[in-house]
Structures are given as C-alpha cells and as structure tokens.
Motif scaffolding. Sequence first.
Motif: not given
Length: 379
Positions: A208-235
């Motif tokens: 489950w931890a691997r599944k979450e991390w693999d999914w998380f890194t495939a999304q757009a949570f992490i900004g260009e400077n390497g920090t993590i923003n609050d979340g995702l838009l509807d798109n």
Amino acid sequence: MLFPRHGLLGPSVVSLLLIGSVVADDARTRARDALHTLQGWYNPQSGIWDTCGWWDGASCMNTVADLAALDPSVMETARYVFSNTFNVGPVSNPHPGPEHKTVYTRDNQLSTPVNASLWLDQAYDDDGWWALAWIAAYDVTKEGTYLELAEGIFESLVNAWGTNCGGGGLPWNPTSRYVNSITNELFLSVAAHLANRVPDRKQYYVNWARKEWDWFTAQAFIGENGTINDGLLDNCQNNGATVWSYNQGVVLGGLVELNKAAPNDAYLPSANKIAKAAIETLADANNVIHEFCEPQCLPDGTQFKGIFIRNLRMLQEASPHDLYRKVISSCANSIWNNDRNEKGQFGINWAGPIVAVVDASTHSSALDALVAAVAVSGT
C-alpha cells in the motif's frame, strides 16, 4: 573510559564531549519544561488539549510520545495521556462522518475489540493523524491495543482509495472530490509505519505504501522548485496553492519508514530533495522556519511547522545532513529565546516576538522543535 585510535582522548576532545553533554541536558530540560506547560491545557474529560481541534489533539499526543521515547523521565505523563485519551477521547470527535461504521481490529480476538470507527470523522486526513498518534504511543509503551487501533483506522482509509486523478489516491473526505497532498502523504506514512511494526502483515502495508508513493509521484503535487503544493485541481493539475510546511514534512517520515521496510535507492534521495527545497522556501537567514500565514494562522496553520520539524528529524536520523541539524537547532533555540512568554508558552512566530494568539496548538508545534533538538543535540 573511551580510547581513540592512537591513545587516550586529548583535552580538546574531552571538552567537546562535555559540551555536548551539557547541550543535550539543556535541550532535555527545555523540552520537559515545555511539556509541563502543555499539560496545563490537557483536559481529562475531553481527552485532548483545550484550545486544540480534533486533529491537533492527535498531533499533540504524537509530540508527547516522541519526547517520552527520548526522555524516560516523562513516561509517567505520557502513559497517563495515552490511557486517558484512549478511554475518553472519542467524546471530542466533532463530526462522525459518512465513513463512520464499525471497524474492529483485524483478528477480533480481543476480549474488548478496538472499535476504530470511534476515531473517524469527516476528513480522511484527520483519521491519518490519529493513526500516527496511536502508532507513536505504541512505540513507547508496546501496548498492542494502540497498534491495533491504528490498523483499524488504516483499514477505513483503504476503503476510501480511488479518485478521479489516475484512479488512485484518497480524496480529502467522503463527500468531496478534492484531492489534497496531506491526506495522501498521511496514507503513505501510516502504511509505511505499520509495515515496520506488524511483521505478519508487513508485505500488505509495504504494497500500500508503494502504491501510494507511485501514484503520488505520477500526479502533479510537486511544483517546479521541488516543494509540494496543497493539492490538485479538478483536472488533476497542481492547484498552485500555498506551500504549507506540513506538506513538506509528512512525506519525509513516510519515505524514511518505507525505505526502512523495503529499501529502495530512490526513497531517501526523494525525501532529501523535498526537504532541501522546503528549507530554501520556508527558512529565514537564521535557519528558522516560517509559515506563509504568520502571524495569523488559525485554525490549522498553527500546528504545521512542528510537524515539518518532527519529520525532518526522522530524515536527519536516516540520512544525516548538517543543514537539517542546523535548522532543527536554530528553530529550537529561537523558540526558547524569542518566542516564549512569561508563562513559558510559545507562539506561532518562532523568530519572535509573540504578536498573535498563544494556545496549545502553537505551543505543541514549537515543542516538536524542542523534542527534535533533544534528538540531534548529541550529533
């Protein structure tokens, strides 16, 4: 007696060891004093600290457990808090939510099964905070009931898996489509923590931890400077919302625990990249961490920075870096010297002065930094 490679320790080395001992003792004394002050807010009837919200109470309990793990002299206080909160805490649950159904421990073999549903409210991130708090309580007491409660809470989170973003992850709550960072970081961290504490289900939690991390890194949570923003838009694109400190922190502890359970060359480098980007973004010239909402961070932001430092300490222990030690020590020293009122209470601005509300949340968050300083004082 200690011996160096080529003879007895020289005077300079002995002096450094003595200085280190004094620093460690001073750090412990500060943390103990701050815990005593925090307990002035603890309400035996509610099971949490007055002026704290529901999830903040879980974070406070985690802080108490972390100090007890480092300083046995506060264990009596910690055990009292854990036991009392376990017995009466659910009366403080403000919003039993749609996910509120009976969730017992996985084996149901206890004479009094642990009903994890009592700890669930209308936000999956709140559930995750309580799971981590009970894991922390288990770590210092080895009371199996606490760990079983965390397992039950995790199972309720598993039932929430699946969003419109890549089909994975968790939404913020049962009635929302918002996909935010903290909920998913908590899911990662709880799964990884359990993987290291429940041997007969280790692979289940690792998966489950691997599944979450693999999914998380495939999304757009992490900004260009390497920090993590609050979340995702509807798109499912990065919403560009505030870079909160706790979003930079929880993921660090999750990756440290996952790397411990299932070592991978990418986990700690990923954590280090996030941590350094966060410090670059959030620290001032004196290495003191700030929140963008300061000095008015109510109701939730008052808790965030301590969570970052708590998890930065975990990363420092797994992947030491002088920068992390400096940040932890600088924050703790600044809190003690610049952010403490006449009652020994800490505010939100760790650089000082105190210009806004002081409560159990601001105080416990600062205590996280003092606890982390105890851990790194000998390094």
